[in-house]
Write an enzyme that holds these catalytic residues in place. Structure first.
Site, short mmCIF file in Angstrom:
data_model
loop_
_atom_site.label_atom_id
_atom_site.label_comp_id
_atom_site.label_asym_id
_atom_site.label_seq_id
_atom_site.Cartn_x
_atom_site.Cartn_y
_atom_site.Cartn_z
N GLY A 114 0.80 -1.22 0.00
CA GLY A 114 0.00 0.00 0.00
C GLY A 114 0.83 1.26 0.00
O GLY A 114 0.36 2.33 0.39
N SER A 115 2.10 1.13 -0.44
CA SER A 115 2.98 2.29 -0.58
C SER A 115 3.15 3.08 0.71
O SER A 115 3.25 4.31 0.70
CB SER A 115 2.47 3.21 -1.71
OG SER A 115 2.39 2.51 -2.93
N TYR A 126 -5.68 -8.82 1.84
CA TYR A 126 -4.54 -9.39 2.56
C TYR A 126 -4.97 -10.52 3.50
O TYR A 126 -4.21 -11.46 3.74
CB TYR A 126 -3.79 -8.29 3.31
CG TYR A 126 -3.01 -7.43 2.35
CD1 TYR A 126 -1.93 -7.95 1.65
CD2 TYR A 126 -3.37 -6.12 2.09
CE1 TYR A 126 -1.22 -7.20 0.74
CE2 TYR A 126 -2.67 -5.34 1.17
CZ TYR A 126 -1.60 -5.90 0.50
OH TYR A 126 -0.90 -5.15 -0.42
N SER A 190 5.16 -4.86 -2.14
CA SER A 190 5.27 -3.41 -2.32
C SER A 190 6.01 -2.80 -1.12
O SER A 190 7.11 -3.21 -0.80
CB SER A 190 3.88 -2.80 -2.52
OG SER A 190 3.94 -1.41 -2.71
N PHE A 237 -1.20 0.44 -14.52
CA PHE A 237 -1.79 0.88 -13.26
C PHE A 237 -1.00 1.96 -12.52
O PHE A 237 -1.58 2.67 -11.70
CB PHE A 237 -2.00 -0.31 -12.30
CG PHE A 237 -2.75 -1.45 -12.90
CD1 PHE A 237 -4.09 -1.31 -13.25
CD2 PHE A 237 -2.13 -2.67 -13.12
CE1 PHE A 237 -4.79 -2.37 -13.81
CE2 PHE A 237 -2.82 -3.74 -13.68
CZ PHE A 237 -4.15 -3.59 -14.02
N ASP A 288 6.01 -4.24 -14.08
CA ASP A 288 6.09 -3.25 -13.00
C ASP A 288 7.17 -2.24 -13.34
O ASP A 288 8.31 -2.61 -13.62
CB ASP A 288 6.43 -3.97 -11.69
CG ASP A 288 6.54 -3.02 -10.49
OD1 ASP A 288 6.31 -1.80 -10.66
OD2 ASP A 288 6.85 -3.51 -9.39
N GLY A 319 0.23 -6.92 -8.14
CA GLY A 319 -1.01 -7.49 -7.61
C GLY A 319 -1.46 -8.78 -8.26
O GLY A 319 -2.58 -9.24 -8.01
#
Length: 344
Positions: A114-115, A126, A190, A237, A288, A319
């Site tokens: 989630g950065s 999750y 991530s 994305f 990515d 994802g």
């Protein structure tokens, strides 16, 4: 340069299963609503939009779960355990017993992505993923909440990850094997992969044993722009300007992306030579835009004499592991199982 949104959406639809495309596209729309140009974040709306699920002490698909609030941090950890054969006999008094007195049982400490700003240990996506890990590895999973940016910047997430590792290591009911210890692996996607790396460094420095790291397209970067960033900007994305926003929100104010939190083997990174760092499985999605930084991370581990395996999935996007609807998902599951079981 990023193309038009319509062209990029059509391109991603051609390579991503439809339900995955819908899932991640919905996240993208929500994330765009939550970030503000002034660097602040709409946390109230974020919590409203994040679909959460409760823990279940009544097993579902052979897995039971319960929540624990860490007394030192006030943060929630969600614990997942394999359900016993006779569920009617299970109760919390069972937590006084080790996982096994004969076999080594893996315990995966998982950090959600989630950065650094989005999602939680009890987010639905999750929760589902951690349940899969329990069944896959025949072990326990502890999914960790950590303080999120921009309200809580570096090093808060790492400190919370370290506190969670210490907590897991001290639980008698997570111990197993003839040596009666907790057999811990760190994992995350991530930003969670980034946290797993930095917590593993802290563990190695403190001589706390971690058996392995599993990093799913970990969030790394640097001040310069790479070929993959320029080529894939906005196409699957993610836009560079969004990634830059999250780094500004997480790093200390005034820092750039060559900070060691972002670029661990960059100009200000530390050497891991001679350090007893755990073996690593680094999973890179070929679509990515951060893949060059992730591969540079793998090369950095190798230069420092560390054991690392790169799993490069050429046609995967971020994802891809959320839904079992693509060959990359099953390839990853097999790799994780083998990575963990090689020690147990």
């Amino acid at each position: 340069m990023a193309g038009s949104d319509e062209v990029n959406a059509n391109e991603s639809k051609r390579v991503v299963p439809l339900n995955t495309w819908v899932l991640i596209s919905n996240f993208k729309v929500a994330y765009n609503l939550l970030r503000r140009p002034d660097g602040t974040f709409n946390r109230v709306l974020a919590e409203f939009l994040d679909r959460k699920v409760p823990a279940n002490t009544v097993p579902v698909d052979g897995v039971l779960s319960f929540d624990h609030v860490h007394r030192a941090t006030g943060l929630l950890n969600r614990v997942y355990l394999p359900a016993p054969d006779d569920v009617s006999q299970w109760g919390f008094e069972e937590l006084e017993k080790p996982l096994s007195t004969t076999e080594d049982v893996p315990v995966i400490l998982f950090f959600h992505g989630g950065s650094f700003s989005h999602s939680s240990a009890n987010s639905a996506i999750y929760d589902t993923f951690c349940r899969r890990l329990v069944g896959l590895c025949k072990g326990a999973v502890v999914s960790v909440n950590y303080r999120r940016s921009p309200e809580h910047r570096y090093p808060c997430a790492y400190d919370d990850g370290w506190a969670a590792l210490e907590w897991v290591k001290s639980r008698p009911w997570l111990m197993s094997g003839k040596d009666s210890k907790v057999h811990v692996y760190l994992a995350g996607d991530s930003s969670g992969g980034n946290i797993a790396h930095h917590v593993a460094v802290m563990a190695a420095e403190a001589k706390v044993e971690v058996l392995g790291n599993i990093l799913l397209h970990p969030l790394f970067g640097g001040q310069g722009r790479t070929e993959s960033e320029n080529k894939l900007d906005g196409k699957y994305f993610v836009k560079l300007e969004d990634r830059d926003w999250y780094w500004r929100a997480y790093l200390p104010e005034g820092e750039d992306r060559d900070h060691p939190a972002c670029n661990p083997f960059g100009p200000r990174g530390r050497s891991l030579e001679g350090l007893k760092f755990p073996k690593s499985l680094v999973v890179v999605a070929g679509l990515d835009l951060l893949q060059d930084w992730q591969i540079a991370y793998v090369e950095g581990l190798k230069r420092n004499g560390q054991d690392v395996k790169l799993l490069y999935l050429k046609q995967a996007t971020i994802g891809f592991y959320f839904l079992p609807n693509n060959e990359h998902f099953y390839c990853l599951m097999e790799e994780i199982k083998n990575f963990v079981k090689s020690d147990c």
